[in-house]
Design an enzyme around this catalytic site. Sequence first.
Site, short mmCIF file in Angstrom:
data_model
loop_
_atom_site.label_atom_id
_atom_site.label_comp_id
_atom_site.label_asym_id
_atom_site.label_seq_id
_atom_site.Cartn_x
_atom_site.Cartn_y
_atom_site.Cartn_z
N LYS A 1 -0.38 7.44 -14.03
CA LYS A 1 -0.95 7.27 -12.68
C LYS A 1 -1.92 6.08 -12.66
O LYS A 1 -1.87 5.22 -11.77
CB LYS A 1 -1.68 8.54 -12.25
CG LYS A 1 -2.43 8.43 -10.94
CD LYS A 1 -1.51 8.20 -9.76
CE LYS A 1 -2.28 7.93 -8.51
NZ LYS A 1 -1.41 7.67 -7.34
N CYS B 1 -7.91 3.87 -4.11
CA CYS B 1 -7.04 4.04 -5.27
C CYS B 1 -6.99 2.79 -6.14
O CYS B 1 -7.47 2.77 -7.26
CB CYS B 1 -5.64 4.39 -4.80
SG CYS B 1 -5.65 5.71 -3.59
N1 SAJ Z 1 -2.95 -5.47 -1.03
C1 SAJ Z 1 -2.97 -6.86 -1.05
N2 SAJ Z 1 -1.84 -7.53 -1.38
C2 SAJ Z 1 -0.68 -6.87 -1.70
C3 SAJ Z 1 -0.68 -5.44 -1.68
C4 SAJ Z 1 -1.82 -4.77 -1.34
O1 SAJ Z 1 -3.99 -7.49 -0.76
O2 SAJ Z 1 0.33 -7.53 -1.96
C5 SAJ Z 1 -4.18 -4.75 -0.69
C6 SAJ Z 1 -4.05 -3.91 0.57
O3 SAJ Z 1 -4.35 -4.68 1.72
C7 SAJ Z 1 -5.10 -2.83 0.33
C8 SAJ Z 1 -5.06 -2.64 -1.18
O4 SAJ Z 1 -4.47 -3.81 -1.72
O5 SAJ Z 1 -6.39 -3.29 0.71
C9 SAJ Z 1 -4.28 -1.40 -1.65
O6 SAJ Z 1 -3.13 -1.35 -0.90
P1 SAJ Z 1 -1.77 -0.62 -1.46
O7 SAJ Z 1 -0.67 -1.05 -0.57
O8 SAJ Z 1 -1.63 -0.86 -2.89
O9 SAJ Z 1 -1.95 0.86 -1.23
P2 SAJ Z 1 -2.75 2.18 -1.40
O10 SAJ Z 1 -4.04 1.98 -2.08
O11 SAJ Z 1 -2.74 2.80 -0.06
O12 SAJ Z 1 -1.74 3.05 -2.34
C10 SAJ Z 1 -1.64 2.83 -3.71
C11 SAJ Z 1 -0.16 2.91 -4.08
N3 SAJ Z 1 0.03 2.58 -5.47
C12 SAJ Z 1 0.93 1.65 -5.81
O13 SAJ Z 1 1.59 1.04 -4.97
C13 SAJ Z 1 1.12 1.39 -7.28
C14 SAJ Z 1 0.34 4.32 -3.83
O14 SAJ Z 1 1.69 4.45 -4.29
C15 SAJ Z 1 -0.53 5.29 -4.59
O15 SAJ Z 1 -0.09 6.63 -4.44
C16 SAJ Z 1 -1.95 5.17 -4.08
O16 SAJ Z 1 -2.40 3.84 -4.36
C17 SAJ Z 1 -2.79 6.21 -4.77
O17 SAJ Z 1 -3.00 7.26 -4.12
O18 SAJ Z 1 -3.12 6.04 -5.94
#
Ligand code: SAJ
Length: 437
Positions: A219, A273
């Site tokens: 995780k 997360c």
């Molecule tokens: N972000 C960027 N650029 C990207 C992708 C994301 O700047 O290319 C930013 C987003 O704007 C946001 C942050 O990162 O501020 C996190 O966004 P995220 O899309 O990674 O999503 P979370 O935090 O909602 O969900 C993540 C996911 N983990 C992964 O994709 C590996 C989700 O599957 C997990 O279940 C979740 O964390 C968790 O609960 O741990």
Amino acid sequence: MKSPNNSSVKPAVCVVGLGYIGLPTAAIVARAGCRVHGVDASQHVVDTINRGEIHIEEVDLDGLVQGVVSRGLLKASTKVVPCDVFVIAVPTPFDANHAPDISYVLAAGEAIAPVLKVGDCVILESTSPVGTTEALRDLIATARPDLKCPGLTGETPDISISYCPERVLPGKILEELTNNDRSIGGITPRCARKALTFYKLFVRGTCVVTDSRSAEMTKLVENAYRDVNIAFANELSMVADHMGLDVWEVIRLANRHPRVNILTPGPGVGGHCIAVDPWFIVHGAPEQTPLIRTARGVNDGKIHHVIAQCEALIAAHPGAKVACLGLAFKANIDDFRESPARLVAVTLARKFGARVKVVEPFAAELPREFAGTEAELIDIDTALEETQILIVLVDHDQFKAVPLAERAGHLVYDTRGIWLDQPRGSGAEAEGLRLAG
Ligand code: SAJ
């Protein structure tokens, strides 16, 4: 747990923690036909759910909760009751030194220990540092010396204890809880089999059986992997600003390589997360994690880079009104936890006063940190009509839908790359600013 082989007999399930993960999980398990008892420390949360309503925003969750509550399949309270399966989905924050805090997990263990009986299955879902599931086992073994706990002696244990993390994306939780593959990490293989029987009641994805420590680390690794890759994209955007390049053009071209997939730059990393979980690995192996630690620094540093770029742009245009577009931590959800957009917007509001407006379609009012500023929450149409500088901080669909004709005359700093058709000559060069994002 009731006979796993008798498919007509569904276990009674207790879900401890009814937040972003616990409530959707409780509702889906209830929809699968189990009698679910949800437990939360907040009486407000309990009362809301027992009315068939929800206290969080998640697509389709309101209808699902209303349905299972009205059918008597889901009931909430502040107290644990005897059940067959206990799912712990409580917060695991970190402290000021980024040290993980598992006190909520251990408190949940204290609460369920007295009601455990032979055959019960305990499952920890909260994102946790490696070894937390064993700490939970030790707590239960101490509280209940009458119960044989797994992994302590060679005897067949009376209960099973496993670690089974979720990997759902806010906004798609109900779909991903059902369809995503899942790690099923037992303290022993027998524990994993018990947990597998439970998850097969509602998971259509592949359930991969492993040990609890591997599942805990998996995780953390998934989110650290994403944070490191987002940091690479954010570092590229800062290099592009320094060199006067268009980072979106460079990433678009680089990603045409069959084995390159650079993620999307943004104003930093928010949410509860990706910005948190990597620290659990760093805390467990501080000398072995320079890359993970540095990536956290790059992503947090991006926020300040964006603030500096905005301040230079606004200062170079005295009198111009500014619209900060978005406060949420990511697109199309109302979750503002640890949101870089909030920090950027409130910093600008404190520095430039009434010149700064905020557009956030998922907020009814400005968050409390804006108290004392002159910032005003307006809608996108008002922003287009009454402001001259647009700062894109969140890639909400509503902002993407603004056609070039309605923004061509504006100065735009697009930190999310949603308006790639915006003329590069939008005055940015005048200040020597190449606002690449
Ligand atoms: N972000 C960027 N650029 C990207 C992708 C994301 O700047 O290319 C930013 C987003 O704007 C946001 C942050 O990162 O501020 C996190 O966004 P995220 O899309 O990674 O999503 P979370 O935090 O909602 O969900 C993540 C996911 N983990 C992964 O994709 C590996 C989700 O599957 C997990 O279940 C979740 O964390 C968790 O609960 O741990």
